[in-house]
Structures are given as C-alpha cells and as structure tokens.
Design a protein around this motif. Structure first.
Motif, PDB file in Angstrom:
ATOM      1  N   MET A  55       0.846  -1.206   0.000  1.00  0.00           N
ATOM      2  CA  MET A  55       0.000   0.000   0.000  1.00  0.00           C
ATOM      3  C   MET A  55       0.878   1.253   0.000  1.00  0.00           C
ATOM      4  O   MET A  55       1.870   1.322   0.720  1.00  0.00           O
ATOM      5  N   SER A  56       0.508   2.229  -0.808  1.00  0.00           N
ATOM      6  CA  SER A  56       1.318   3.447  -0.902  1.00  0.00           C
ATOM      7  C   SER A  56       1.133   4.301   0.348  1.00  0.00           C
ATOM      8  O   SER A  56       0.147   4.178   1.074  1.00  0.00           O
ATOM      9  N   ASN A  57       2.100   5.170   0.575  1.00  0.00           N
ATOM     10  CA  ASN A  57       2.069   6.035   1.755  1.00  0.00           C
ATOM     11  C   ASN A  57       1.204   7.268   1.493  1.00  0.00           C
ATOM     12  O   ASN A  57       1.339   7.916   0.458  1.00  0.00           O
ATOM     13  N   LEU A  58       0.330   7.586   2.442  1.00  0.00           N
ATOM     14  CA  LEU A  58      -0.477   8.803   2.331  1.00  0.00           C
ATOM     15  C   LEU A  58       0.347  10.020   2.721  1.00  0.00           C
ATOM     16  O   LEU A  58       0.294  11.062   2.078  1.00  0.00           O
ATOM     17  N   LEU A  59       1.139   9.856   3.798  1.00  0.00           N
ATOM     18  CA  LEU A  59       1.917  10.979   4.335  1.00  0.00           C
ATOM     19  C   LEU A  59       3.366  10.545   4.535  1.00  0.00           C
ATOM     20  O   LEU A  59       3.622   9.484   5.103  1.00  0.00           O
ATOM     21  N   VAL A  60       4.290  11.363   4.054  1.00  0.00           N
ATOM     22  CA  VAL A  60       5.715  11.090   4.260  1.00  0.00           C
ATOM     23  C   VAL A  60       6.391  12.357   4.789  1.00  0.00           C
ATOM     24  O   VAL A  60       6.315  13.419   4.155  1.00  0.00           O
ATOM     25  N   ALA A  61       7.021  12.233   5.949  1.00  0.00           N
ATOM     26  CA  ALA A  61       7.841  13.324   6.500  1.00  0.00           C
ATOM     27  C   ALA A  61       9.303  12.940   6.292  1.00  0.00           C
ATOM     28  O   ALA A  61       9.724  11.849   6.678  1.00  0.00           O
ATOM     29  N   ASP A  62      10.066  13.815   5.656  1.00  0.00           N
ATOM     30  CA  ASP A  62      11.447  13.498   5.300  1.00  0.00           C
ATOM     31  C   ASP A  62      12.418  14.481   5.966  1.00  0.00           C
ATOM     32  O   ASP A  62      12.444  15.662   5.638  1.00  0.00           O
ATOM     33  N   LYS A  63      13.164  13.973   6.931  1.00  0.00           N
ATOM     34  CA  LYS A  63      14.235  14.720   7.606  1.00  0.00           C
ATOM     35  C   LYS A  63      13.750  16.071   8.147  1.00  0.00           C
ATOM     36  O   LYS A  63      14.340  17.115   7.879  1.00  0.00           O
ATOM     37  N   ILE A  64      12.661  16.020   8.915  1.00  0.00           N
ATOM     38  CA  ILE A  64      12.090  17.240   9.492  1.00  0.00           C
ATOM     39  C   ILE A  64      12.909  17.689  10.700  1.00  0.00           C
ATOM     40  O   ILE A  64      13.107  16.928  11.657  1.00  0.00           O
ATOM     41  N   THR A  65      13.384  18.917  10.645  1.00  0.00           N
ATOM     42  CA  THR A  65      14.114  19.512  11.771  1.00  0.00           C
ATOM     43  C   THR A  65      13.393  20.773  12.217  1.00  0.00           C
ATOM     44  O   THR A  65      12.940  21.569  11.390  1.00  0.00           O
ATOM     45  N   LYS A  66      13.252  20.921  13.546  1.00  0.00           N
ATOM     46  CA  LYS A  66      12.582  22.104  14.100  1.00  0.00           C
ATOM     47  C   LYS A  66      13.272  22.516  15.393  1.00  0.00           C
ATOM     48  O   LYS A  66      13.454  21.701  16.295  1.00  0.00           O
ATOM     49  N   LYS A  67      13.653  23.785  15.460  1.00  0.00           N
ATOM     50  CA  LYS A  67      14.268  24.343  16.675  1.00  0.00           C
ATOM     51  C   LYS A  67      13.390  25.452  17.225  1.00  0.00           C
ATOM     52  O   LYS A  67      12.798  26.220  16.472  1.00  0.00           O
ATOM     53  N   TYR A  68      13.301  25.520  18.548  1.00  0.00           N
ATOM     54  CA  TYR A  68      12.665  26.648  19.223  1.00  0.00           C
ATOM     55  C   TYR A  68      13.751  27.297  20.072  1.00  0.00           C
ATOM     56  O   TYR A  68      14.133  26.746  21.108  1.00  0.00           O
ATOM     57  N   GLN A  69      14.276  28.416  19.607  1.00  0.00           N
ATOM     58  CA  GLN A  69      15.413  29.077  20.266  1.00  0.00           C
ATOM     59  C   GLN A  69      16.545  28.066  20.431  1.00  0.00           C
ATOM     60  O   GLN A  69      17.042  27.541  19.456  1.00  0.00           O
ATOM     61  N   SER A  70      16.918  27.716  21.663  1.00  0.00           N
ATOM     62  CA  SER A  70      18.054  26.799  21.842  1.00  0.00           C
ATOM     63  C   SER A  70      17.619  25.335  21.916  1.00  0.00           C
ATOM     64  O   SER A  70      18.450  24.431  22.016  1.00  0.00           O
ATOM     65  N   HIS A  71      16.287  25.082  21.869  1.00  0.00           N
ATOM     66  CA  HIS A  71      15.789  23.708  22.014  1.00  0.00           C
ATOM     67  C   HIS A  71      15.576  23.061  20.649  1.00  0.00           C
ATOM     68  O   HIS A  71      14.844  23.581  19.805  1.00  0.00           O
ATOM     69  N   LEU A  72      16.209  21.903  20.442  1.00  0.00           N
ATOM     70  CA  LEU A  72      16.018  21.134  19.219  1.00  0.00           C
ATOM     71  C   LEU A  72      14.835  20.191  19.430  1.00  0.00           C
ATOM     72  O   LEU A  72      14.935  19.193  20.140  1.00  0.00           O
ATOM     73  N   ALA A  73      13.692  20.526  18.833  1.00  0.00           N
ATOM     74  CA  ALA A  73      12.462  19.745  19.048  1.00  0.00           C
ATOM     75  C   ALA A  73      12.423  18.504  18.160  1.00  0.00           C
ATOM     76  O   ALA A  73      11.958  17.445  18.577  1.00  0.00           O
TER      77      ALA A  73
END
Length: 311
Positions: free
Chosen positions: A1-19
């Motif tokens: 079955m094919s993928n509906l949603l794919v997240a690829d190498k998502i990076t998110k920072k909030y100030q000094s915090h790497l979420a």
C-alpha cells in the motif's frame, strides 16, 4: 500500500531547544499509525507541522505524493490533546459551527451530526450548554466534529484520555471502522495496550529523534529473546536436568501439581529441540513463546537513549 503521508528529515528548533532532529516517518494509506514517545520527545511539534500550524526549519512533507500545502488542510482532521470548546455555547450550535468551518454545508452537517449524536448516545444534550457536559461527553462531541467531514487523514492525540472502558472501546471501534472505510489515522498516545490492539505501524520518537520505526508485529519479532513458557506435570529436577545446556531456567511456579517454567533457549536451539529434550521426562501441557509487549519495548528503547533514566 502506498504512503499517504511522508515526512522526510524534518528539523525544528525553538530558540536553543532542538524539538525535531531530521525526523522521517512514512504513514501507509488506510492504516492506523502509532506516533509514540515520552513527554517532550517531539511528537506535538511534528503534529503541529503536519497541521501547518508551524513550519519546519528544514525537511519536507508530502501528502499523497505532493508537497503538503494549504489545500490539504480540509483533508486532515485533528483532535488535540488539549480539548477546547466554548463553554457558554449550546452543544449542537457549536458542533454545527465547527463543521461549517471545515467547509460543510449546514444541512449536510446537521444531518450527519444528528446521526453521530444518536450513535454516541448524546442526542438529548443537543440544546444543552457545553459547560453542562461531563468531560467524557465533551470529548465525544470533539471526536465527532473531528471526523464529521470524513477527512483522508485523522490525527488523534490521546483520543482515549478521560474515557471509561466502555466509551474508550466505543472510540476504538469507530477508529477501526473509519480505517476500514478508507481513512488513515495517526494515533499519538501513551496507551501502549491500544497500540498493540489497533496500530499496524509505529514510530517512536525520543529526545527529538526517531529511535524505532516499522510494523508493530515485525518490531515485536525483532525484540524477541527466545523466551518460552512451558507448562507441565512431573518432576521439576528431571525437567531442569533434561534441558542441560540447551536452555536457561528463568522462573518456575507450581500450583496443584502443575509447574509453569519460563526458559530462555541457548545456542540457537529451536522450540522443537526443547520439546524433544523434555518429552521423555515430563507430561507437557503447554508451550508458549513470550513476545515482548509494546510497553516493554517502549521502555527499553527510551532507557537505552537516556542511559537508564526515564521520567
């Protein structure tokens, strides 16, 4: 079955915090996908990005093979953990308002809402104010509003929280029915028993990283340790001697002349080898492989990452 949603190498920072640190997940279409992790792991940050409440610093998300965009919002239903309804509004009035915000026509919304209110046994509360509802009833209303417009992707954050076992089972059955009817569900939860019952795939996020990802059954197979439970009648010493160097006795309990022993197979021995060794000595009543629960796997992976400390 094919993928509906794919997240690829998502990076998110909030100030000094790497979420989120290069987080990648693939959610198969028409499946129930468990998004797991301890508090503060990064699950909510990823959910907010999928819902386009915030954007990633880097990485990409595709929905049905196309870059995630504003047009996809109406195809996503989101039930946040922090429930919020306008307390002074009437229940039906608010449900109608929220349904229309999702793009539904008033008549269609009212017809579908009446059906769902009957199904969830809250029809008599249509004209009551939200503040008159119990927590469980208010959560039923929010669940209904989340799924009413029949989105392709449902993101449910702790959907069983606050429900008694009967209503939790009602929600579980609806989630399964929605999946069977074509929906894809991302279930963010701490409830490991619900993960084993209904999730086909999971991703475990810990300290901003994906530390485990895959099909639930395969993950359980990967974490097996060749441990078996043997139930038998007969001499325990003869049983232990018969295993010799082929297995390690981990635990043994006796009740009414029946012994239940837990053993770990050694030296690549198979269950058949164990049975051959002990059959001449005892009467075997049962043999069962001990497969680790998702809760045990979750704790093990989190403790690995945190050096044994888990809040």
């Amino acid at each position: 079955m094919s993928n509906l949603l794919v997240a690829d190498k998502i990076t998110k920072k909030y100030q000094s915090h790497l979420a989120l640190n290069e987080v990648s997940i693939a959610v198969p279409g028409q499946s129930i996908f468990g998004l797991l992790g301890p508090n503060g792991a990064g699950k909510t940050s990823l959910i907010r990005i999928i819902n386009q409440i915030t954007g990633p610093d880097s990485g990409s998300i595709t929905f049905e093979g196309k870059p995630l965009s504003k047009k996809h919002i109406e195809q996503i239903g989101y039930l946040p953990e922090e429930r919020g309804l306008y307390k002074k509004m009437k229940v039906g009035e608010q449900a109608l308002y929220l349904a229309q915000l999702k793009g539904m026509e008033k008549y269609e919304a009212k017809t579908k809402l009446k059906h769902w209110f009957e199904k969830f046994d809250i029809a008599p509360w249509w004209n009551k104010r939200i503040e008159e509802l119990s927590k469980g009833m208010a959560q039923k209303v929010q669940f209904i509003v989340t799924v009413l417009h029949e989105p392709k992707l449902l993101i449910l954050d702790e959907p069983f929280s606050g429900f008694d076992p009967i209503n939790a089972n009602l929600i579980k059955e609806e989630i399964l029915r929605l999946r069977d009817n074509g929906a894809t569900i991302v279930l963010s939860t701490h409830n490991m028993s619900s993960v084993e019952e209904i999730c086909e795939h999971i991703a475990l996020i810990n300290q901003s990283n994906v530390v485990l990802n895959g099909a639930v059954k395969q993950i359980q197979q990967d974490f097996k340790e060749d441990i078996f439970e043997v139930t038998f009648k007969g001499n325990k010493i003869a049983f232990t001697n018969a295993m010799w160097t082929g297995a390690e006795l981990l635990d043994s309990k006796e009740s009414d002349g029946i012994t239940t022993s837990t053993v770990r197979l050694l030296n690549n021995l198979k269950p058949n080898d164990l049975l051959k060794a002990i059959l001449p000595e005892v009467e075997i009543l049962g043999l069962r492989e001990i497969v680790p629960t998702m809760s045990e796997i979750f704790i093990k992976k989190v403790q690995e990452k945190t050096g044994g400390n888990h809040e």
